[in-house]
Motif scaffolding. Structure first.
Motif, PDB file in Angstrom:
ATOM      1  N   VAL A  93      -2.175   7.838   5.794  1.00 50.80           N
ATOM      2  CA  VAL A  93      -2.030   6.493   6.349  1.00 50.80           C
ATOM      3  C   VAL A  93      -2.838   6.406   7.638  1.00 50.80           C
ATOM      4  O   VAL A  93      -2.681   7.222   8.545  1.00 50.80           O
ATOM      5  CB  VAL A  93      -0.555   6.159   6.621  1.00 50.80           C
ATOM      6  CG1 VAL A  93      -0.441   4.805   7.315  1.00 50.80           C
ATOM      7  CG2 VAL A  93       0.228   6.158   5.315  1.00 50.80           C
ATOM      8  N   ASP A 108      -4.034   3.655  10.743  1.00 51.82           N
ATOM      9  CA  ASP A 108      -3.800   2.351  11.362  1.00 51.82           C
ATOM     10  C   ASP A 108      -5.124   1.747  11.788  1.00 51.82           C
ATOM     11  O   ASP A 108      -5.531   1.810  12.946  1.00 51.82           O
ATOM     12  CB  ASP A 108      -2.877   2.491  12.578  1.00 51.82           C
ATOM     13  CG  ASP A 108      -1.488   2.911  12.167  1.00 51.82           C
ATOM     14  OD1 ASP A 108      -1.079   2.542  11.064  1.00 51.82           O
ATOM     15  OD2 ASP A 108      -0.830   3.610  12.957  1.00 51.82           O
ATOM     16  N   LYS A 125       0.818  -1.215   0.000  1.00 48.84           N
ATOM     17  CA  LYS A 125       0.000   0.000   0.000  1.00 48.84           C
ATOM     18  C   LYS A 125       0.854   1.267   0.000  1.00 48.84           C
ATOM     19  O   LYS A 125       0.671   2.167  -0.817  1.00 48.84           O
ATOM     20  CB  LYS A 125      -0.925   0.021   1.224  1.00 48.84           C
ATOM     21  CG  LYS A 125      -1.836  -1.158   1.374  1.00 48.84           C
ATOM     22  CD  LYS A 125      -2.773  -0.990   2.543  1.00 48.84           C
ATOM     23  CE  LYS A 125      -2.034  -0.804   3.859  1.00 48.84           C
ATOM     24  NZ  LYS A 125      -1.214  -1.982   4.209  1.00 48.84           N
ATOM     25  N   THR A 126       1.787   1.339   0.925  1.00 48.11           N
ATOM     26  CA  THR A 126       2.545   2.571   1.140  1.00 48.11           C
ATOM     27  C   THR A 126       3.488   2.876  -0.013  1.00 48.11           C
ATOM     28  O   THR A 126       3.594   4.027  -0.439  1.00 48.11           O
ATOM     29  CB  THR A 126       3.345   2.476   2.446  1.00 48.11           C
ATOM     30  OG1 THR A 126       2.445   2.209   3.525  1.00 48.11           O
ATOM     31  CG2 THR A 126       4.088   3.769   2.719  1.00 48.11           C
ATOM     32  N   GLN A 144       2.941  10.074   6.748  1.00 48.15           N
ATOM     33  CA  GLN A 144       3.420   8.960   7.550  1.00 48.15           C
ATOM     34  C   GLN A 144       3.323   9.361   9.017  1.00 48.15           C
ATOM     35  O   GLN A 144       3.456  10.535   9.351  1.00 48.15           O
ATOM     36  CB  GLN A 144       4.865   8.610   7.189  1.00 48.15           C
ATOM     37  CG  GLN A 144       5.046   7.974   5.818  1.00 48.15           C
ATOM     38  CD  GLN A 144       4.446   6.580   5.751  1.00 48.15           C
ATOM     39  OE1 GLN A 144       4.805   5.691   6.515  1.00 48.15           O
ATOM     40  NE2 GLN A 144       3.508   6.388   4.837  1.00 48.15           N
ATOM     41  N   CYS A 163       1.957  12.316   0.584  1.00 47.58           N
ATOM     42  CA  CYS A 163       1.704  11.092   1.348  1.00 47.58           C
ATOM     43  C   CYS A 163       2.142  11.317   2.794  1.00 47.58           C
ATOM     44  O   CYS A 163       3.278  11.734   3.039  1.00 47.58           O
ATOM     45  CB  CYS A 163       2.467   9.911   0.764  1.00 47.58           C
ATOM     46  SG  CYS A 163       2.284   9.710  -1.018  1.00 47.58           S
TER      47      CYS A 163
END
Length: 321
Positions: free
Chosen positions: A309, A311, A212-213, A238, A236
């Motif tokens: 992103v 979790d 994905k990343t 993180q 993107c």
């Protein structure tokens, strides 16, 4: 034997200090949530209990005062007031006016700002901008890191041809390409790019290590370059600065590029790349400052894709439109 039995019976029970903190925390929280300016505890507090509450108030920034003698001694706490009950806003402003640097520190501070300019939200007023001024003069804040690259269609075609050429000539890149093709997310490449084209927001979930990343930003970049021949700015996020740096370096390696060319990163006090970078990795805090910072509208309009992103646990590789 009796001492051992006593310790066993009292094991796990809170001490008197801990017990005081537990019930006093509840009282103080209720007081802070209420509209009252003053709260006075009952007169039956012991000296140790008053001491614990005074200590808790100091840590919470609440004024506290004990008054009276003997059985009439009581503890009161205040919101934004002096111990005598008068508001201290004026005195706080006066104290702030007294904060200053000695004259000999001006030259040292100016040199530090020149060689190590604040950026990435080091100052709240300037948000994510970078300081660019001359010594002794009022500087202006300007940072085009999150602006879309200035590339024509011909330049984009050259970048696509250069990538293809590297893949044909470099055996190491060929091995990396084979490994990429075996990732679980590869079979969803067309579905992902199609979903992005048709929807403003999509959710992609997958197992750890599915790609994905590292792959989704490349899918979007290659789609914009090869199919639409348009420039893009893919941001993107993180959760940590070290992951933003390492992932950007990994993607640059997979494309046979040096970090800071088409793939870059921007974290607090450190960055690689610039406006020419089509994919930028950053922390969630940096993106937030970009979105809400002063004069951010002109920057946000240049961002074509934002990948955040999260979790969370969902079904593997599911796209929710």
């Amino acid at each position: 034997m009796g001492n051992k039995r006593f310790r066993a019976e009292n094991a796990g029970k809170p001490t008197s200090v801990e017990a005081t903190r537990i019930w006093a925390s509840k009282v103080i929280d209720d007081f802070r949530a209420s509209g009252n300016e003053v709260y006075t505890f009952e007169h039956n507090l012991s000296n140790s209990e008053r001491g614990v509450i005074h200590q808790m108030c100091r840590k919470m920034g609440i004024q506290s005062k004990s008054s009276g003698r003997g059985d009439q001694r009581r503890l009161s706490i205040y919101k934004g007031r002096h111990k005598n009950g008068k508001k201290d806003e004026k005195s706080n402003r006066e104290k702030l006016k007294c904060v200053s640097f000695p004259p000999e520190a001006d030259a040292i501070l100016q040199e530090l700002f020149t060689h190590y300019p604040p950026c990435d939200g080091d100052t709240a007023a300037t948000s994510f901008n970078k300081y660019s001024g001359k010594s002794g003069k009022q500087g202006q804040w300007n940072d085009d890191f999150f602006r879309k690259p200035k590339s024509s269609s011909e330049e984009i075609l050259e970048k696509v041809a250069s990538l293809s050429s590297r893949l044909r000539k470099d055996k190491a890149l060929q091995e990396i390409s084979k490994l990429r093709s075996k990732l679980p997310i590869t079979s969803f490449r067309e579905a992902i790019t199609s979903a992005v084209e048709s929807n403003q927001v999509i959710l992609i979930s997958g197992e750890t290590g599915c790609g994905k990343t590292t792959q989704v930003p490349q899918y979007l970049l290659d789609h914009m370059w090869s199919n639409k021949r348009e420039t893009c700015k893919i941001v993107c996020t993180q959760p940590r600065r070290i992951s933003a740096m390492s992932v950007s370096e990994r993607i640059s390696c997979e494309r046979g590029e040096s970090i800071g060319e088409n793939i870059g990163y921007k974290v607090r006090l450190q960055s690689k790349g610039g406006r020419h970078s089509s994919v930028v990795f950053c922390t969630n805090g940096i993106l937030l400052r970009v979105l809400v910072g002063k004069g951010s509208a002109s920057y946000v309009s240049d961002i074509t894709h934002i990948i955040v992103v999260l979790d969370i646990l969902l079904n593997p590789l599911s796209c929710v439109h």
